[in-house]
Enzyme design. Structure first.
Site, PDB file in Angstrom:
ATOM      1  N   HIS A  32     102.832  50.616 -12.696  1.00 13.27           N
ATOM      2  CA  HIS A  32     102.614  49.659 -13.798  1.00 13.27           C
ATOM      3  C   HIS A  32     102.036  50.370 -15.028  1.00 13.27           C
ATOM      4  CE1 HIS A  32     103.723  45.932 -11.775  1.00 13.27           C
ATOM      5  NE2 HIS A  32     103.131  46.406 -10.693  1.00 13.27           N
ATOM      6  N   SER A 124     114.120  50.616  -5.453  1.00 12.48           N
ATOM      7  CA  SER A 124     114.954  50.561  -6.643  1.00 12.48           C
ATOM      8  C   SER A 124     116.451  50.697  -6.376  1.00 12.48           C
ATOM      9  CB  SER A 124     114.494  51.593  -7.665  1.00 12.48           C
ATOM     10  OG  SER A 124     114.593  50.987  -8.924  1.00 12.48           O
ATOM     11  N   SER A 126     118.399  48.524  -7.457  1.00 14.12           N
ATOM     12  CA  SER A 126     119.054  48.074  -8.694  1.00 14.12           C
ATOM     13  C   SER A 126     119.276  49.250  -9.647  1.00 14.12           C
ATOM     14  CB  SER A 126     118.263  46.957  -9.372  1.00 14.12           C
ATOM     15  OG  SER A 126     116.971  47.387  -9.730  1.00 14.12           O
ATOM     16  N   GLU A 158     119.624  46.194 -17.362  1.00  9.95           N
ATOM     17  CA  GLU A 158     118.742  45.366 -16.530  1.00  9.95           C
ATOM     18  C   GLU A 158     117.874  44.445 -17.399  1.00  9.95           C
ATOM     19  OE1 GLU A 158     117.522  47.228 -12.983  1.00  9.95           O
ATOM     20  OE2 GLU A 158     116.022  45.717 -12.499  1.00  9.95           O
ATOM     21  N   ASP A 170     112.549  53.808 -13.061  1.00  6.19           N
ATOM     22  CA  ASP A 170     113.478  53.793 -11.922  1.00  6.19           C
ATOM     23  C   ASP A 170     114.787  54.485 -12.270  1.00  6.19           C
ATOM     24  OD1 ASP A 170     111.452  52.223 -11.061  1.00  6.19           O
ATOM     25  OD2 ASP A 170     112.611  50.367 -10.949  1.00  6.19           O
ATOM     26  N   TYR A 218     104.975  39.245 -12.604  1.00  7.82           N
ATOM     27  CA  TYR A 218     105.254  40.486 -13.334  1.00  7.82           C
ATOM     28  C   TYR A 218     105.173  40.244 -14.842  1.00  7.82           C
ATOM     29  CZ  TYR A 218     107.853  44.587 -14.964  1.00  7.82           C
ATOM     30  OH  TYR A 218     108.236  45.723 -15.605  1.00  7.82           O
TER      31      TYR A 218
HETATM   32  P1  ADP Z   1     115.058  46.845  -5.858  1.00  7.58           P
HETATM   33  O1  ADP Z   1     113.591  47.007  -5.745  1.00  7.58           O
HETATM   34  O2  ADP Z   1     115.749  47.305  -4.619  1.00  7.58           O
HETATM   35  O3  ADP Z   1     115.599  47.451  -7.109  1.00  7.58           O
HETATM   36  P2  ADP Z   1     115.953  44.435  -7.149  1.00  7.58           P
HETATM   37  O4  ADP Z   1     115.675  43.007  -6.850  1.00  7.58           O
HETATM   38  O5  ADP Z   1     115.563  44.963  -8.464  1.00  7.58           O
HETATM   39  O6  ADP Z   1     115.310  45.271  -5.952  1.00  7.58           O
HETATM   40  O7  ADP Z   1     117.518  44.709  -6.990  1.00  7.58           O
HETATM   41  C1  ADP Z   1     118.217  44.269  -5.841  1.00  7.58           C
HETATM   42  C2  ADP Z   1     119.572  43.742  -6.272  1.00  7.58           C
HETATM   43  O8  ADP Z   1     120.425  44.824  -6.692  1.00  7.58           O
HETATM   44  C3  ADP Z   1     120.339  43.084  -5.133  1.00  7.58           C
HETATM   45  O9  ADP Z   1     119.964  41.732  -4.975  1.00  7.58           O
HETATM   46  C4  ADP Z   1     121.779  43.239  -5.604  1.00  7.58           C
HETATM   47  O10 ADP Z   1     122.102  42.255  -6.570  1.00  7.58           O
HETATM   48  C5  ADP Z   1     121.765  44.590  -6.262  1.00  7.58           C
HETATM   49  N1  ADP Z   1     122.126  45.629  -5.283  1.00  7.58           N
HETATM   50  C6  ADP Z   1     121.307  46.521  -4.689  1.00  7.58           C
HETATM   51  N2  ADP Z   1     121.981  47.332  -3.838  1.00  7.58           N
HETATM   52  C7  ADP Z   1     123.268  46.939  -3.885  1.00  7.58           C
HETATM   53  C8  ADP Z   1     124.471  47.371  -3.238  1.00  7.58           C
HETATM   54  N3  ADP Z   1     124.470  48.380  -2.353  1.00  7.58           N
HETATM   55  N4  ADP Z   1     125.615  46.727  -3.547  1.00  7.58           N
HETATM   56  C9  ADP Z   1     125.624  45.720  -4.426  1.00  7.58           C
HETATM   57  N5  ADP Z   1     124.528  45.261  -5.075  1.00  7.58           N
HETATM   58  C10 ADP Z   1     123.357  45.858  -4.808  1.00  7.58           C
HETATM   59 MG    MG Z   2     115.008  46.871  -9.068  1.00  3.34          MG
END
Ligand code: ADP
Ligand code: MG
Length: 380
Positions: A32, A124, A126, A158, A170, A218
């Site tokens: 953060h 991460s 995303s 994002e 990230d 957040y």
């Molecule tokens: P993180 O901490 O893992 O980044 P987020 O909530 O920011 O969590 O992102 C998760 C989202 O990213 C999932 O709900 C999906 O929409 C997308 N995502 C992550 N991995 C994949 C994947 N392998 N294929 C398709 N979408 C994915």
């Molecule tokens: Mg994320």
């Protein structure tokens, strides 16, 4: 990668032109701080997202993910890239972001993704998805973007198209990681330097509690930091040293905002000190900084939870552990611990049993190695 390629062929009936991999990341210290103009200290990891892709001569964009097979093939036209509320909004957001950065994507393409990151757990996925998409597009269309720009494009996607107000950490780690190293990143200037992890083992434990970074908490933290920044009349909270903070903290009238600011200021110092500690090989000191980071996130920033506190505290009581803290945005997700390599087996056994006893589930545990940022695996 072979599996992703094979899946691509099965879904789209031809071989992909480009295959790439983008790693997830684990932040070792500096949580953060990125949106407060401070330092973060993540490494890219051996888990991530693979992407296979080919051009299409029409303007159709198709997306398939091995991890979201129930969604089937999701189709867009290049002339209408508005969000549809599915996972494919991430890669589509990246395509839109390329346009916003002056690199319009004028062709259609087929994409196939597959990931081994636990979804929504703070490693991460995303950002890995965004950076994998950006790396694939760069290669497929010979777009002259640097890895740093791909990170910025991912963050833009994002922020603007997914609506998550994330900092740059990230995507930067996923694009710019280096094998065996963590990267100290100044989130304000994007200046960075690598620090070797030496022979320390990194173990991630997934609490199994799903965080939701887009949640109101957040955005509350960001507002509280902004209020504190305004009260201190500084350009960014992390521009303030701990010494200056102690002198000026009375200017922040709201005690909650003052706590948030204290976390940001001291956490930034811990990230800087942490990188120095690793560079000089002082793993004991690094571990102490990790523990202090956890306590600050728990008490001042208030983004931890009972499961993460338990995992971090239990880890610290196990022999051979240098330090342990929650990692990622908080409210669930994972802890990261640094330990002696020969202590890993016992650590895994003890922490699993303790967590099972307390919370009724055996946590997923990942032995992490620090890896390079996104790489092209294959081009035809
Ligand atoms: P993180 O901490 O893992 O980044 P987020 O909530 O920011 O969590 O992102 C998760 C989202 O990213 C999932 O709900 C999906 O929409 C997308 N995502 C992550 N991995 C994949 C994947 N392998 N294929 C398709 N979408 C994915
Ligand atoms: Mg994320």
């Amino acid at each position: 990668m072979k599996k992703t390629e094979a899946l691509f062929e099965k879904i789209y009936n031809n071989a992909p032109e480009v295959c790439c991999f983008a790693p997830g990341r684990v932040n070792l210290i500096g949580e953060h701080t990125d949106y407060n103009g401070g330092h973060v200290f993540p490494c890219a990891i051996n888990l991530g997202i693979r992407c296979a892709v080919s051009r299409r001569s029409d303007g159709v964009l198709r997306f398939f993910s091995a991890n979201f097979q129930d969604s089937g093939i999701i189709k867009y036209s290049k002339d209408d890239l508005s969000a549809k509320g599915s996972w494919a909004d991430y890669p589509v957001g990246v395509i839109r972001a390329f346009g916003a950065f002056g690199y319009p994507i004028e062709s259609g393409a087929d994409f196939c993704f597959s990931g081994d990151l636990p979804d929504g757990s703070g490693l991460s996925s995303s950002a890995a998805l965004e950076v994998a998409t950006g790396t694939a597009l760069k290669e497929l269309f010979s777009i002259p973007v640097t890895p740093q720009e791909i990170a910025l494009i991912g963050q833009f996607a994002e922020n603007r198209f997914i609506g998550v107000n994330c900092g740059i950490m990230d995507q930067f780690a996923s694009a710019m990681g280096k094998r065996g190293c963590a990267v100290l990143l100044n989130a304000e200037t994007l200046g960075y330097k690598y620090a070797p992890l030496g022979d320390a083992a990194v173990v991630v434990v997934n609490s199994g509690v799903k965080h939701s970074l887009a949640s109101s908490a957040y955005n509350d933290r960001r507002r509280e930091c902004e209020a504190a920044r305004g009260a201190l009349k500084v350009s960014a909270l992390c521009a303030v040293t701990p010494e200056e903070f102690e002198e000026k903290k009375h200017l922040i009238a709201n005690p909650v905002c003052r706590k948030r600011a204290r976390h940001a200021v001291y956490e930034n110092r811990r990230a800087l000190d942490g990188a120095d500690a690793l560079i000089s090989g002082d793993l004991e000191l690094f571990g102490q900084l990790m523990n202090a980071s956890h306590e600050s996130l728990r008490r001042d920033y208030e983004v931890s939870c009972a499961e993460l506190d338990f995992l971090s505290e239990t880890a610290r009581s196990i022999s051979g552990v240098y330090g342990s803290r929650m990692t990622g945005g908080g409210f669930g997700g994972c802890t990261v611990s640094l330990l002696k390599p020969d202590a890993v087996a016992n650590y895994v056994e003890v922490i699993s049993a303790a967590y099972k006893e307390k919370f009724g589930i055996i946590p997923e545990i990942y032995n992490i190695t620090a890896e390079n940022g996104a790489e092209i695996i294959k081009r035809r």
